[in-house]
Design a protein around this motif. Structure first.
Motif, PDB file in Angstrom:
ATOM      1  N   UNK A  40      44.293  34.676  48.661  1.00 26.22           N
ATOM      2  CA  UNK A  40      43.682  34.565  47.350  1.00 26.22           C
ATOM      3  C   UNK A  40      42.615  35.638  47.184  1.00 26.22           C
ATOM      4  N   UNK A  41      42.634  36.340  46.068  1.00 28.53           N
ATOM      5  CA  UNK A  41      41.612  37.335  45.773  1.00 28.53           C
ATOM      6  C   UNK A  41      40.297  36.639  45.419  1.00 28.53           C
ATOM      7  N   UNK A  42      39.179  37.337  45.585  1.00 28.95           N
ATOM      8  CA  UNK A  42      37.930  36.798  45.052  1.00 28.95           C
ATOM      9  C   UNK A  42      38.090  36.540  43.557  1.00 28.95           C
ATOM     10  N   UNK A  43      37.312  35.639  43.015  1.00 27.50           N
ATOM     11  CA  UNK A  43      37.398  35.331  41.586  1.00 27.50           C
ATOM     12  C   UNK A  43      37.003  36.546  40.758  1.00 27.50           C
ATOM     13  N   UNK A  44      37.350  36.515  39.478  1.00 29.25           N
ATOM     14  CA  UNK A  44      36.981  37.612  38.584  1.00 29.25           C
ATOM     15  C   UNK A  44      35.463  37.775  38.545  1.00 29.25           C
ATOM     16  N   UNK A  45      34.756  36.661  38.563  1.00 24.77           N
ATOM     17  CA  UNK A  45      33.289  36.724  38.535  1.00 24.77           C
ATOM     18  C   UNK A  45      32.767  37.389  39.810  1.00 24.77           C
ATOM     19  N   UNK A  46      33.340  37.000  40.957  1.00 21.38           N
ATOM     20  CA  UNK A  46      32.899  37.596  42.228  1.00 21.38           C
ATOM     21  C   UNK A  46      33.206  39.086  42.269  1.00 21.38           C
ATOM     22  N   UNK A  47      34.415  39.454  41.848  1.00 22.36           N
ATOM     23  CA  UNK A  47      34.786  40.871  41.854  1.00 22.36           C
ATOM     24  C   UNK A  47      33.897  41.667  40.907  1.00 22.36           C
ATOM     25  N   UNK A  53      30.744  45.668  37.504  1.00 17.72           N
ATOM     26  CA  UNK A  53      31.375  45.834  36.191  1.00 17.72           C
ATOM     27  C   UNK A  53      31.436  44.472  35.522  1.00 17.72           C
ATOM     28  N   UNK A  54      31.942  44.446  34.291  1.00 15.81           N
ATOM     29  CA  UNK A  54      32.042  43.181  33.567  1.00 15.81           C
ATOM     30  C   UNK A  54      33.273  42.401  34.024  1.00 15.81           C
ATOM     31  N   UNK A  55      33.252  41.101  33.771  1.00 22.69           N
ATOM     32  CA  UNK A  55      34.400  40.261  34.105  1.00 22.69           C
ATOM     33  C   UNK A  55      35.625  40.681  33.304  1.00 22.69           C
ATOM     34  N   UNK A  56      35.408  41.100  32.062  1.00 26.22           N
ATOM     35  CA  UNK A  56      36.528  41.561  31.233  1.00 26.22           C
ATOM     36  C   UNK A  56      37.197  42.797  31.811  1.00 26.22           C
ATOM     37  N   UNK A  57      36.400  43.693  32.406  1.00 28.81           N
ATOM     38  CA  UNK A  57      36.963  44.892  33.035  1.00 28.81           C
ATOM     39  C   UNK A  57      37.836  44.505  34.226  1.00 28.81           C
ATOM     40  N   UNK A  58      37.360  43.562  35.028  1.00 29.09           N
ATOM     41  CA  UNK A  58      38.148  43.089  36.174  1.00 29.09           C
ATOM     42  C   UNK A  58      39.434  42.435  35.686  1.00 29.09           C
ATOM     43  N   UNK A  59      39.334  41.614  34.641  1.00 29.28           N
ATOM     44  CA  UNK A  59      40.522  40.927  34.134  1.00 29.28           C
ATOM     45  C   UNK A  59      41.569  41.933  33.650  1.00 29.28           C
ATOM     46  N   UNK A  60      41.117  42.981  32.985  1.00 24.72           N
ATOM     47  CA  UNK A  60      42.077  43.978  32.487  1.00 24.72           C
ATOM     48  C   UNK A  60      42.790  44.671  33.638  1.00 24.72           C
ATOM     49  N   UNK A  61      42.053  44.998  34.707  1.00 20.78           N
ATOM     50  CA  UNK A  61      42.677  45.610  35.876  1.00 20.78           C
ATOM     51  C   UNK A  61      43.670  44.656  36.527  1.00 20.78           C
ATOM     52  N   UNK A  62      43.290  43.397  36.649  1.00 22.86           N
ATOM     53  CA  UNK A  62      44.186  42.413  37.261  1.00 22.86           C
ATOM     54  C   UNK A  62      45.423  42.169  36.408  1.00 22.86           C
ATOM     55  N   UNK A  63      45.266  42.234  35.084  1.00 28.34           N
ATOM     56  CA  UNK A  63      46.421  42.059  34.200  1.00 28.34           C
ATOM     57  C   UNK A  63      47.511  43.072  34.536  1.00 28.34           C
ATOM     58  N   UNK A  64      47.092  44.314  34.795  1.00 32.12           N
ATOM     59  CA  UNK A  64      48.067  45.350  35.140  1.00 32.12           C
ATOM     60  C   UNK A  64      48.740  45.083  36.468  1.00 32.12           C
TER      61      UNK A  64
END
Length: 247
Positions: A40-47, A53-64
């Motif tokens: 399991x990856x660290x949570x978006x908040x942890x990353x 960076x912002x949580x939204x930036x992490x989410x966009x990277x993970x979406x890809x």
């Protein structure tokens, strides 16, 4: 450690979108098994906190990465690394492997990005009219910070307009084509031959002029065999092999 990686990239490449920097860092961790298959990856908040960076930036990277099948989200649980058989796209179009057996995701350094008119050969490779607008990129790929590959990339301005004009492209161009231009590479034709390093290549790779290099001449295609890019890579194989897994 992760936050330091993003900070270094920010300092050197302020024009690269942050989510692509995050993508590169996570992708590198996948390659190096810092995030093993099934973990399991660290949570978006942890990353977001680790990377600064912002949580939204992490989410966009993970979406890809989810779209590529490299990681998957489990409702109510988190984001998990896909099992090994689902991670082949990490190296689907990259076949260099170190003599010690380690497969790595090389960093890229942009040397130049220029506008031009398609030569006869470029026009034939990219299925455009001679003289049509093209973009030419010259890059170095580095393994463990050692220059190893000189890449010359040519794309049609009509397919990938402005590539490298307003911002430095990320290390992984195919992912960039998909996220920015909605152009997905699905196959490639390659030919290999032995060549001698030119004076320019020797300078860029820090080797002797005339040293042996492996040339990989590749045209990448989107669905319907539409040419996306023509890339000629000249590789110093003194520390690497060109490996193809046909399994």
């Amino acid at each position: 450690m992760l936050r330091e990686s993003i900070s270094r990239q920010r300092g050197a490449r302020r024009d690269v979108p942050l989510y692509e920097m995050v993508d590169s860092v996570i992708r590198k961790r996948l390659v190096e098994n810092d995030y093993p298959p099934g973990s399991m990856l660290p949570s978006e908040i942890q990353l977001a906190k680790e990377l600064g960076v912002s949580q939204g930036t992490v989410r966009r990277a993970l979406d890809g990465l989810v779209a590529e099948g490299l990681v998957n989200r489990r409702q109510g649980l988190g984001t998990f690394v896909s099992e090994m058989e689902d991670r082949r796209s990490l190296f689907l179009f990259f076949n260099m492997i170190a003599h010690d057996g380690r497969q790595e995701m090389p960093a890229a350094r942009l040397i130049s990005a220029e506008d031009g008119q398609a030569s006869e050969e470029e026009a034939r490779k990219l299925a455009v009219t001679p003289g049509a607008p093209v973009r030419r990129l010259l890059r170095i790929r580095l393994f463990r910070e050692t220059p190893t590959i000189v890449e010359r990339v040519v794309v049609s301005e009509s397919v990938l307009p402005g590539l490298g004009r307003d911002s430095t492209p990320p290390d992984h161009l195919f992912r960039h084509y998909e996220t920015r231009y909605k152009v997905t590479v699905v196959e490639a034709d390659e030919s290999l031959r032995a060549v001698a390093a030119t004076a320019e290549e020797a300078r860029l790779l820090e080797i002797a002029p005339g040293a042996p290099l492996l040339e990989v001449d590749r045209v990448a295609f989107a669905i319907g065999r539409r040419p996306v890019e023509w890339r000629v890579s000249r590789c110093d194989t003194s520390g690497h092999d060109y490996h193809i897994d046909r399994g």
